[in-house]
Design a protein around this motif. Structure first.
Motif, PDB file in Angstrom:
ATOM      1  N   THR B  69      17.686  54.820  15.645  1.00  0.00           N
ATOM      2  CA  THR B  69      16.365  55.429  15.437  1.00  0.00           C
ATOM      3  C   THR B  69      16.266  55.998  14.021  1.00  0.00           C
ATOM      4  OG1 THR B  69      17.253  57.469  16.344  1.00  0.00           O
ATOM      5  CG2 THR B  69      15.950  56.098  17.860  1.00  0.00           C
ATOM      6  N   GLY B  70      15.047  56.370  13.652  1.00  0.00           N
ATOM      7  CA  GLY B  70      14.820  57.009  12.350  1.00  0.00           C
ATOM      8  C   GLY B  70      15.135  56.089  11.185  1.00  0.00           C
ATOM      9  N   ASP B  71      15.648  56.697  10.114  1.00  0.00           N
ATOM     10  CA  ASP B  71      15.934  55.923   8.902  1.00  0.00           C
ATOM     11  C   ASP B  71      17.015  54.865   9.132  1.00  0.00           C
ATOM     12  OD1 ASP B  71      14.008  57.242   7.513  1.00  0.00           O
ATOM     13  OD2 ASP B  71      15.371  58.655   6.524  1.00  0.00           O
ATOM     14  N   GLU B  73      17.125  52.841  11.445  1.00  0.00           N
ATOM     15  CA  GLU B  73      16.451  51.608  11.866  1.00  0.00           C
ATOM     16  C   GLU B  73      16.126  50.738  10.638  1.00  0.00           C
ATOM     17  OE1 GLU B  73      12.965  52.349  14.198  1.00  0.00           O
ATOM     18  OE2 GLU B  73      12.871  50.280  14.927  1.00  0.00           O
ATOM     19  N   ASP B  74      15.709  51.408   9.557  1.00  0.00           N
ATOM     20  CA  ASP B  74      15.418  50.673   8.307  1.00  0.00           C
ATOM     21  C   ASP B  74      16.701  50.079   7.725  1.00  0.00           C
ATOM     22  OD1 ASP B  74      12.827  51.469   8.608  1.00  0.00           O
ATOM     23  OD2 ASP B  74      12.947  53.098   7.144  1.00  0.00           O
ATOM     24  N   GLU B  77      17.674  47.070   9.775  1.00  0.00           N
ATOM     25  CA  GLU B  77      16.837  45.897   9.478  1.00  0.00           C
ATOM     26  C   GLU B  77      17.219  45.258   8.153  1.00  0.00           C
ATOM     27  OE1 GLU B  77      12.421  44.338   9.685  1.00  0.00           O
ATOM     28  OE2 GLU B  77      13.891  44.380   8.075  1.00  0.00           O
ATOM     29  N   ASP B  78      17.485  46.120   7.174  1.00  0.00           N
ATOM     30  CA  ASP B  78      17.886  45.646   5.852  1.00  0.00           C
ATOM     31  C   ASP B  78      19.215  44.889   5.931  1.00  0.00           C
ATOM     32  OD1 ASP B  78      17.455  45.618   2.979  1.00  0.00           O
ATOM     33  OD2 ASP B  78      19.221  46.911   2.860  1.00  0.00           O
ATOM     34  N   TYR B  81      18.850  41.478   7.640  1.00  0.00           N
ATOM     35  CA  TYR B  81      18.237  40.494   6.737  1.00  0.00           C
ATOM     36  C   TYR B  81      19.268  39.962   5.737  1.00  0.00           C
ATOM     37  CZ  TYR B  81      14.404  38.163   4.420  1.00  0.00           C
ATOM     38  OH  TYR B  81      13.574  37.193   3.918  1.00  0.00           O
ATOM     39  N   HIS B 140      14.098  39.500  13.406  1.00  0.00           N
ATOM     40  CA  HIS B 140      12.750  39.869  13.857  1.00  0.00           C
ATOM     41  C   HIS B 140      12.561  39.446  15.311  1.00  0.00           C
ATOM     42  CE1 HIS B 140      11.566  40.906   9.800  1.00  0.00           C
ATOM     43  NE2 HIS B 140      11.929  39.718   9.355  1.00  0.00           N
ATOM     44  N   ARG B 143       8.993  38.662  16.758  1.00  0.00           N
ATOM     45  CA  ARG B 143       8.184  37.526  16.291  1.00  0.00           C
ATOM     46  C   ARG B 143       8.460  36.267  17.109  1.00  0.00           C
ATOM     47  NH1 ARG B 143       7.877  37.300   9.773  1.00  0.00           N
ATOM     48  NH2 ARG B 143       7.520  39.486   9.377  1.00  0.00           N
ATOM     49  N   ASP B 162       4.044  37.360   6.060  1.00  0.00           N
ATOM     50  CA  ASP B 162       2.959  38.200   5.532  1.00  0.00           C
ATOM     51  C   ASP B 162       3.006  38.245   4.004  1.00  0.00           C
ATOM     52  OD1 ASP B 162       4.901  39.958   4.779  1.00  0.00           O
ATOM     53  OD2 ASP B 162       4.375  41.527   6.196  1.00  0.00           O
ATOM     54  N   GLY B 164       3.878  40.467   1.760  1.00  0.00           N
ATOM     55  CA  GLY B 164       5.083  40.971   1.103  1.00  0.00           C
ATOM     56  C   GLY B 164       6.177  39.918   1.088  1.00  0.00           C
ATOM     57  N   GLU B 165       6.340  39.252   2.232  1.00  0.00           N
ATOM     58  CA  GLU B 165       7.362  38.200   2.327  1.00  0.00           C
ATOM     59  C   GLU B 165       7.026  37.031   1.392  1.00  0.00           C
ATOM     60  OE1 GLU B 165       8.855  38.742   6.930  1.00  0.00           O
ATOM     61  OE2 GLU B 165       6.893  37.860   6.548  1.00  0.00           O
ATOM     62  N   ILE B 168       7.904  37.930  -2.163  1.00  0.00           N
ATOM     63  CA  ILE B 168       9.344  37.795  -2.418  1.00  0.00           C
ATOM     64  C   ILE B 168       9.708  36.309  -2.552  1.00  0.00           C
ATOM     65  CG2 ILE B 168      11.648  38.175  -1.443  1.00  0.00           C
ATOM     66  CD1 ILE B 168      10.389  40.675  -0.026  1.00  0.00           C
TER      67      ILE B 168
END
Lengths: 67, 227
Positions: B69-71, B73-74, B77-78, B81, B140, B143, B162, B164-165, B168
């Motif tokens: 949870t929280g940061d 989670e970011d 995800e990073d 990827y 993801h 998706r 999207d 942003g993707e 990149i």
């Protein structure tokens, strides 16, 4: 373009992934916006504005020369 | 500094070619005598990369199942990827190297055992590379990705990304397009010099590279011009 996205997101207690899900975009897009490396489309800007309950121009700030 | 080193390197190669040809002598970079070593080396690197891909797939699955949870989670995800990207890159390079190893074997007539090992490596690398896009679902899970067997897989994947993707992707593709153009041009020039000085015609490779360059640039310019 300057942005207050990171500050406003933190104020709402959201992480990037959560905001991305709410705005129906990828976390990469939120990350790029926060790093001021991408100018959002009108659709995404409005979505984020609704989520954070702030006007678009309070989140994404354009300098006079850019407008 | 980087530009200076590249210029020095290119200058050195051109100078070496000119110096080698100045006295009328010729040279040949014969790969036949080291064909066995080359095919073993490339296959070994390819196998190593296949192993790295497997490790990354295991890490990807393990990390994807963790609840955070929280940061964090970011961060998760990073990391997911990056693991996915590294796995895809490793499997792609592995396919390329195993094809080169197989080509060396096919051209230089190596032993049947080595041929089978290299063919198996190439097959394994191709399988992982073919399946690699399907692991995107661990990055993801929310998706609905198209099947890798879908004929329009690449188009559908691009359509569902999207802005942003795409931003990149555009940066990455534009960089690889310009580098690809420059490298192919240098490779053509290199092959011309090699053909002239070694008396071993590289004309077929030069023509293939020229055609690739023309198709690449036509594809890009026609797409841009017709918009």
């Amino acid at each position: 373009m300057k942005t207050r996205l990171k500050e406003l997101r933190a104020r709402h207690g959201l992480n990037q992934t959560e905001l991305a899900k709410l705005a129906k975009v990828s976390r990469q897009t939120i990350s790029l916006l926060e790093r001021e490396e991408l100018i959002p489309s009108l659709l995404i800007a409005v979505r984020i504005s609704k989520i954070l309950q702030e006007p678009v121009d309070e989140i994404f700030i354009f300098e006079e020369g850019e407008l | 500094m980087k530009k200076f080193i590249v210029s020095l390197f290119i200058g050195g190669i051109v100078g070496w070619f000119i110096a080698s040809g100045a006295d009328g002598s010729s040279f040949t970079l014969s790969l036949y005598s080291i064909a066995f070593e080359i095919s073993v080396l490339f296959s070994a690197i390819s196998l190593l990369l296949i192993g790295m891909s497997f490790v990354n797939i295991v890490k990807l699955k393990s990390l994807a199942s963790k609840e955070v949870t929280g940061d964090e989670e970011d961060v998760k995800e990073d990391r997911l990827y990056k693991l996915f990207s590294d796995m895809t890159l490793a499997s792609t390079v592995s396919v390329i190297l195993s094809i080169v190893a197989f080509a060396v074997i096919a051209i230089t007539d190596q032993s049947i055992v080595l041929t089978i090992i290299v063919a198996a490596t190439a097959f394994a690398a191709a399988m992982i590379n073919y399946r690699s896009p399907s692991y995107m679902k661990y990055v993801h899970p929310e998706r609905d990705f198209p099947s890798v067997n879908d004929k329009e897989y690449a188009k559908k994947l691009f359509d569902m990304s999207d802005e942003g993707e795409r931003h990149i992707m555009l940066q990455g593709l534009y960089k690889s397009f310009t580098i690809g153009n420059a490298l192919l041009l240098f490779a053509m020039i290199g092959c011309v010099f090699y053909s002239v000085y070694s008396n071993e015609s590289q004309l077929f490779s030069i023509i293939v590279m020229a055609l690739i360059l023309i198709v690449m640039n036509m594809q890009y310019m026609l797409k841009v011009r017709n918009r």
